[in-house]
Write an enzyme that holds these catalytic residues in place. Structure first.
Site, PDB file in Angstrom:
ATOM      1  N   ILE A   1     -11.676 -11.039  -7.023  1.00  0.00           N
ATOM      2  CA  ILE A   1     -11.135 -11.041  -5.955  1.00  0.00           C
ATOM      3  C   ILE A   1      -9.834 -10.573  -5.602  1.00  0.00           C
ATOM      4  O   ILE A   1      -9.301  -9.830  -6.526  1.00  0.00           O
ATOM      5  CB  ILE A   1     -10.741 -13.076  -6.098  1.00  0.00           C
ATOM      6  CG1 ILE A   1      -9.793 -13.194  -6.953  1.00  0.00           C
ATOM      7  CG2 ILE A   1     -11.981 -13.415  -5.662  1.00  0.00           C
ATOM      8  CD1 ILE A   1      -9.546 -14.700  -6.884  1.00  0.00           C
ATOM      9  N   ASN A   2      -9.361 -10.362  -4.817  1.00  0.00           N
ATOM     10  CA  ASN A   2      -7.895  -9.519  -4.517  1.00  0.00           C
ATOM     11  C   ASN A   2      -7.309 -10.663  -4.908  1.00  0.00           C
ATOM     12  O   ASN A   2      -6.817 -11.380  -4.951  1.00  0.00           O
ATOM     13  CB  ASN A   2      -7.763  -9.327  -3.334  1.00  0.00           C
ATOM     14  CG  ASN A   2      -6.646  -7.922  -2.797  1.00  0.00           C
ATOM     15  OD1 ASN A   2      -5.553  -8.056  -3.773  1.00  0.00           O
ATOM     16  ND2 ASN A   2      -6.984  -6.511  -1.946  1.00  0.00           N
TER      17      ASN A   2
ATOM     18  N   LEU B   1       0.341  -1.297  -0.276  1.00  0.00           N
ATOM     19  CA  LEU B   1       0.061  -0.051  -0.157  1.00  0.00           C
ATOM     20  C   LEU B   1       1.017   0.453  -0.370  1.00  0.00           C
ATOM     21  O   LEU B   1       0.643   1.934   1.470  1.00  0.00           O
ATOM     22  CB  LEU B   1      -1.116  -0.207   1.072  1.00  0.00           C
ATOM     23  CG  LEU B   1      -1.924  -1.260   0.932  1.00  0.00           C
ATOM     24  CD1 LEU B   1      -2.658  -1.300   2.184  1.00  0.00           C
ATOM     25  CD2 LEU B   1      -3.152  -1.058   0.087  1.00  0.00           C
TER      26      LEU B   1
ATOM     27  N   CYS C   1      -6.480  -6.191   1.802  1.00  0.00           N
ATOM     28  CA  CYS C   1      -4.614  -5.852   0.770  1.00  0.00           C
ATOM     29  C   CYS C   1      -3.750  -6.726   2.232  1.00  0.00           C
ATOM     30  O   CYS C   1      -4.210  -7.596   3.525  1.00  0.00           O
ATOM     31  CB  CYS C   1      -3.830  -4.911   1.414  1.00  0.00           C
ATOM     32  SG  CYS C   1      -2.545  -4.511   1.446  1.00  0.00           S
TER      33      CYS C   1
ATOM     34  N   LYS D   1     -14.676  -4.313  -1.604  1.00  0.00           N
ATOM     35  CA  LYS D   1     -13.161  -5.764  -2.491  1.00  0.00           C
ATOM     36  C   LYS D   1     -12.777  -6.556  -1.300  1.00  0.00           C
ATOM     37  O   LYS D   1     -12.033  -6.422  -0.040  1.00  0.00           O
ATOM     38  CB  LYS D   1     -11.883  -4.746  -2.852  1.00  0.00           C
ATOM     39  CG  LYS D   1     -11.247  -5.837  -3.910  1.00  0.00           C
ATOM     40  CD  LYS D   1      -9.858  -4.692  -4.423  1.00  0.00           C
ATOM     41  CE  LYS D   1      -8.802  -5.823  -5.119  1.00  0.00           C
ATOM     42  NZ  LYS D   1      -8.357  -4.592  -6.308  1.00  0.00           N
TER      43      LYS D   1
END
Lengths: 304, 246
Positions: free
Chosen positions: A192-193, A73, A131, A166
């Protein structure tokens, strides 16, 4: 003439193709290469309250038919995104953009969503609770129906823009989490992540990635993504942005048949910077070859 | 702008131990500076392989690569006539206007190639570069004659003393008592760091990193500098000495 338009929570997209967050920055690098206004939209780099450098290098590992990333990130923080990145982005992209918001606490999600709610150029907020590359952040909210619903409820209070949650595939039951988000007021689901993965260097006998593990993406994960989009589409009635390994116009059609209203393209952009343009140019030909007149008609087609 | 090109291999041969020279024919319009690189797609491998460019003209480019892994091993087996999908003109490259009349050009191993065009352009700008090239051993030497052909002083150093000065490039620098006003360099990071410490003039240092995309999109190769975060692939690979954080 085929019709590639789709409706996504009140937005009309010229086509369903959307570069995924973290693979397209704020668009400038790509705007130098082609007119990015031909995209349906794009989801900008995951944004947090504070500026973040992210994880140590190396952050990237090669895999068969894919890659692992552990960027963590990296972003300039919500205030700098609003004051510096968005004005620059608006010069090269004139459609509503998707704001991707991440956080380490409910307060952080709420503050970022409240701020981005004020930005006219943002058509939709994608709330990333998935994440895999930051500790205690993101994914910890996405691993249970209760915490995903809590984030959804709280951000719902501070914005009228459509909210898409998400989701992570690294969970026991993605369907129950999607259902909980829908009940909590989400306008849609993004999935999908990346899948949590690892590579080990045979010579050094250590993980290739400095942070040891990272998010696995690329063509290899496409069947997993199609399966999860299909399962979630069975259980929710809100729209889905499907993603995971999409790299061709045929993949876009397949993802829509599974139940996606729009389709995000991620790792493919990093290998071929023209991937989204090429997919969009290919779509009409692929549609004609499959007897599809309007893309809208095929959404969820595999469920019938 | 188009940066994706399909290049045809016109030459691919070993020039030193594990080091190959490859010539590629194709559109080079995206290249504008010495020290830029291209990013090569290889069948069956997901990520591209970034390789620095030694020189280019309107007909094509010329690269050197060391066989270190699966990607470069596959490249070494390719033959003239085969085509490669490449992203071209990547990275910021060196700025030849930054130096005075006496630039010092220092290359280490496969860090030497991007300095070839740089040195050619420095000579073209009327400057008098001195080149130092460092290798591990005599059988690793390549490009030395090409630099010498420019009619400039070239000092070779090898770690084992089998060719030129025994020791590192910094040993060659100490022995030569050269007048220099600026440093251009590319090579392994320990060499860059040693040179950084051993010189007290400004300079441009070209770095390596494990990259994702190679064009600034993925943040896979971000590094800290004194003036914020920079992407080695896009804001680099060349950094100014003053901004480097080791």
């Amino acid at each position: 003439m085929v019709d590639t338009r789709v409706q996504l929570s009140g937005l009309t997209l010229d086509n369903p193709v959307i570069p995924a967050s973290g693979t397209f920055g704020y668009g400038y690098e790509f705007a130098e290469l082609y007119d990015i206004n031909l995209l349906g939209s794009f989801s900008f780099k995951g944004t947090t309250r504070e500026a973040r450098y992210g994880n140590p290098l190396p952050r990237i590992a090669e895999c068969p038919a894919g890659m692992i990333n552990s960027v963590g990130l990296q972003n300039p923080g919500i205030d700098a995104v609003i004051s510096q990145e968005l004005p620059r982005m608006r010069k090269v992209f004139h459609k509503p953009v998707i704001a991707n918001i991440s956080g380490f606490s409910i307060d952080e999600y709420v503050e970022c969503c409240a701020k981005i709610d004020q930005e006219e150029c943002v058509g939709l907020i994608e709330v990333n609770v998935s994440c895999p590359n930051v500790h205690n952040g993101g994914m910890s909210f996405g691993v249970s129906p209760e915490s995903a619903a809590l984030v959804t409820r709280e951000v719902r209070k501070v914005t009228r823009k459509p909210i898409y949650i998400k989701l992570s595939p690294n969970v026991t039951d993605i369907v129950s989490i999607a259902v909980a988000c829908e009940k909590a007021g989400a306008d849609g689901i993004s999935l999908i992540n990346t899948l949590l993965g690892m590579r080990i260097d045979l010579r050094t006998r250590r993980p290739v990635i400095a942070n040891k593990m990272g998010g696995f993406s690329g063509r290899a994960i496409f069947p997993v993504a199609v399966r999860m989009v299909y399962q979630v589409a069975e259980a929710v009635s809100i729209p889905i942005m499907g993603m995971g390994g999409v790299s061709s116009a045929r993949d876009v059609v397949e993802m829509m048949l599974a139940g996606a209203t729009a389709v995000q393209v991620g790792a493919a952009n990093l290998v071929n910077p023209y991937a989204c343009r090429d997919i969009i140019e290919d779509l009409p030909r692929v549609m004609e070859s499959l007897g599809i007149h309007s893309l809208k008609e095929i959404i969820g087609g595999a469920h019938r | 702008m188009n940066i994706r090109e399909f290049y045809t291999i016109t030459e691919n041969r070993p020039v030193a131990r594990d080091v190959f020279k490859m010539r590629l024919a194709g559109n080079t319009a995206a290249f504008s500076r010495p020290g830029q690189f291209l990013n090569i797609a290889l069948d069956g491998l997901f990520l591209r392989r970034p390789i620095s460019v030694a020189d280019y003209d309107e007909k094509g480019v010329w690269i050197y690569y060391k066989v270190v892994g699966e990607g470069t091993r596959r490249m070494s087996a390719m033959i003239p006539g085969e085509t490669l999908d490449v992203l071209t003109g990547l990275g910021n490259g060196f700025d030849v206007t930054k130096s005075g009349v006496h630039p010092l050009v220092v290359g280490g191993g496969v860090g030497a190639p991007p300095l070839y065009r740089l040195t050619r352009e420095l000579c073209g700008a009327g400057k008098a570069p001195h080149v130092i090239l460092g290798f591990n051993t005599a059988s690793d030497l390549f490009l030395v004659a090409d630099f010498q052909a420019m009619g400039i002083p070239v000092t070779v150093a090898t770690a084992d003393g089998s060719a030129g000065v025994r020791g590192f490039v910094t040993d060659a620098l100490r022995e030569n008592e050269l007048p220099y006003d600026y440093v251009y360099t590319c090579g392994p990071e320990p060499m860059l760091h040693a040179l950084y410490d051993a010189t007290n003039v400004s300079g441009q240092y070209s770095f390596e990193a494990r990259m994702g995309c190679g064009f600034g999109a993925c943040m896979g190769c971000s590094c800290k500098t004194k003036y914020g975060y920079k992407r080695i692939c896009r804001d680099g690979p060349v950094l100014e000495k003053e901004e480097i954080v080791w």
